[in-house]
Structures are given as C-alpha cells and as structure tokens.
Design an enzyme around this catalytic site. Sequence first.
Site, PDB file in Angstrom:
ATOM      1  N   ARG A 153      80.485  28.491  76.238  1.00  0.00           N
ATOM      2  CA  ARG A 153      80.216  29.928  76.097  1.00  0.00           C
ATOM      3  C   ARG A 153      79.529  30.471  77.351  1.00  0.00           C
ATOM      4  O   ARG A 153      79.826  31.574  77.804  1.00  0.00           O
ATOM      5  CB  ARG A 153      79.311  30.200  74.889  1.00  0.00           C
ATOM      6  CG  ARG A 153      80.028  30.099  73.594  1.00  0.00           C
ATOM      7  CD  ARG A 153      79.102  30.325  72.415  1.00  0.00           C
ATOM      8  NE  ARG A 153      78.244  29.160  72.245  1.00  0.00           N
ATOM      9  CZ  ARG A 153      76.939  29.208  72.020  1.00  0.00           C
ATOM     10  NH1 ARG A 153      76.314  30.352  71.931  1.00  0.00           N
ATOM     11  NH2 ARG A 153      76.249  28.108  71.857  1.00  0.00           N
ATOM     12  N   ASP A 164      80.274  34.807  72.855  1.00  0.00           N
ATOM     13  CA  ASP A 164      81.498  34.468  72.129  1.00  0.00           C
ATOM     14  C   ASP A 164      81.778  35.563  71.104  1.00  0.00           C
ATOM     15  O   ASP A 164      81.183  36.642  71.172  1.00  0.00           O
ATOM     16  CB  ASP A 164      81.409  33.075  71.491  1.00  0.00           C
ATOM     17  CG  ASP A 164      80.332  32.953  70.428  1.00  0.00           C
ATOM     18  OD1 ASP A 164      79.737  33.972  70.025  1.00  0.00           O
ATOM     19  OD2 ASP A 164      80.079  31.825  69.980  1.00  0.00           O
ATOM     20  N   TYR A 207      87.928  20.672  76.791  1.00  0.00           N
ATOM     21  CA  TYR A 207      88.157  21.827  75.930  1.00  0.00           C
ATOM     22  C   TYR A 207      89.303  22.660  76.468  1.00  0.00           C
ATOM     23  O   TYR A 207      89.578  22.655  77.664  1.00  0.00           O
ATOM     24  CB  TYR A 207      86.916  22.729  75.891  1.00  0.00           C
ATOM     25  CG  TYR A 207      85.674  22.060  75.388  1.00  0.00           C
ATOM     26  CD1 TYR A 207      85.343  22.093  74.041  1.00  0.00           C
ATOM     27  CD2 TYR A 207      84.818  21.404  76.257  1.00  0.00           C
ATOM     28  CE1 TYR A 207      84.187  21.495  73.569  1.00  0.00           C
ATOM     29  CE2 TYR A 207      83.656  20.792  75.800  1.00  0.00           C
ATOM     30  CZ  TYR A 207      83.351  20.840  74.456  1.00  0.00           C
ATOM     31  OH  TYR A 207      82.217  20.243  73.996  1.00  0.00           O
ATOM     32  N   ASP A 233      80.370  24.677  69.229  1.00  0.00           N
ATOM     33  CA  ASP A 233      80.247  26.073  68.827  1.00  0.00           C
ATOM     34  C   ASP A 233      80.727  26.262  67.390  1.00  0.00           C
ATOM     35  O   ASP A 233      81.706  25.645  66.973  1.00  0.00           O
ATOM     36  CB  ASP A 233      81.059  26.975  69.750  1.00  0.00           C
ATOM     37  CG  ASP A 233      80.442  27.103  71.128  1.00  0.00           C
ATOM     38  OD1 ASP A 233      79.255  26.776  71.266  1.00  0.00           O
ATOM     39  OD2 ASP A 233      81.144  27.534  72.047  1.00  0.00           O
TER      40      ASP A 233
END
Length: 182
Positions: A136, A44, A30, A2
């Site tokens: 996301r 996001d 993550y 991202d």
Amino acid sequence: MDPKATGLLILCSDKMTKKINEFIDYDKEYEGIIRIGATTKSFDTESDEESILENFEVTDEQIENVRKSFLGESDQLPPMYSAVKHKGKPLYKMARKGREIERATRKIFITEFDIKRVSPNELYFRISSSKGTYIRSIANDFGERLGVGGYLKELRRTRIGEFRIGEFGEKVRDIGFMIFDF
C-alpha cells in the site's frame, strides 16, 4: 497481509508451528493494480478517494523512471493504517480516529518491480519484496513520485519464498502445513 488482499496464505499446525518464523522471513511476490490520479488516507480502497485529478498526463518514461527508483534497498515508513503497534495498540485503530503517530522507517528490499499501464489511471504491477514491505505504501509513494497521487486498488499475493499459487493444489501440502489460495 492487507485486509482486502487475496492470494497465497500458509497456515501451520502441530510440529510445523516451529517453522512459522521461517515462513514469515521469506520474500513475497504480489500482483495488483495501482490507481493513479487520486489518493486515500489508508493508501488502499478501505477509505474514500481524495485529491482526485480529472485531467493529468503521465508518460511511460515517467512511469519507468519511478519504477526503477524503487529497486534495491530503501527505507519505508509503515502506513498509519497498519497493524504496527504503538504502546500496545495497532496504528490502524488510531488512524480510524483521525490520529497520526510518529513512526520509524524500516529497511525493505525490492528485487523485482514490473509495471504495465492498463488504462490512463491504472497500472498493473508485479513486485517481489522482502518481508515487512507495505505494498500500500509502495502504491502511495509511486503516485506521489509521479506527482499525481496514487493508491492500491487490488492486491494478490502470488508467492511466499519458494511456494507459488497453484503449485500445490487447493490446500494440503503436508500434515501440519497448508497452503491456501483465498
């Protein structure tokens, strides 16, 4: 990864470029924050909040049940705000013009997913997933399954395969192979 994410990035040069697909295929880990009680078009912080709920209640039991529902193999629809291409153009370019394109789902696999509430509308998470997983979309789907909406507020990649942040110093691991924490 991202655009607003931070964390681990592996760059290859010289002879190591032959291994780039191997690195791409590794599972990833993550950490981040899911904001619940609101949504965004991009899933996001790239786009503005929408559908903001002022007063909502979500129990820890509901959060745990939704968390468990993500474990294992599932189909995931790539978000419109992604680099997936349609007729040679990235979807995000069409999304920014307000267009929605039909997309095929992809198989993903979530091996670990830990959640901890840090405020009434923020959930800290750590997730380990297969390549191609859109975190996301996980955040958006998490909020949707809770019935209050959600989006990804923060994201940091902490692991690619066996490589973890902080294990190799700031940069060089080998000639032609670098690990960055950005």
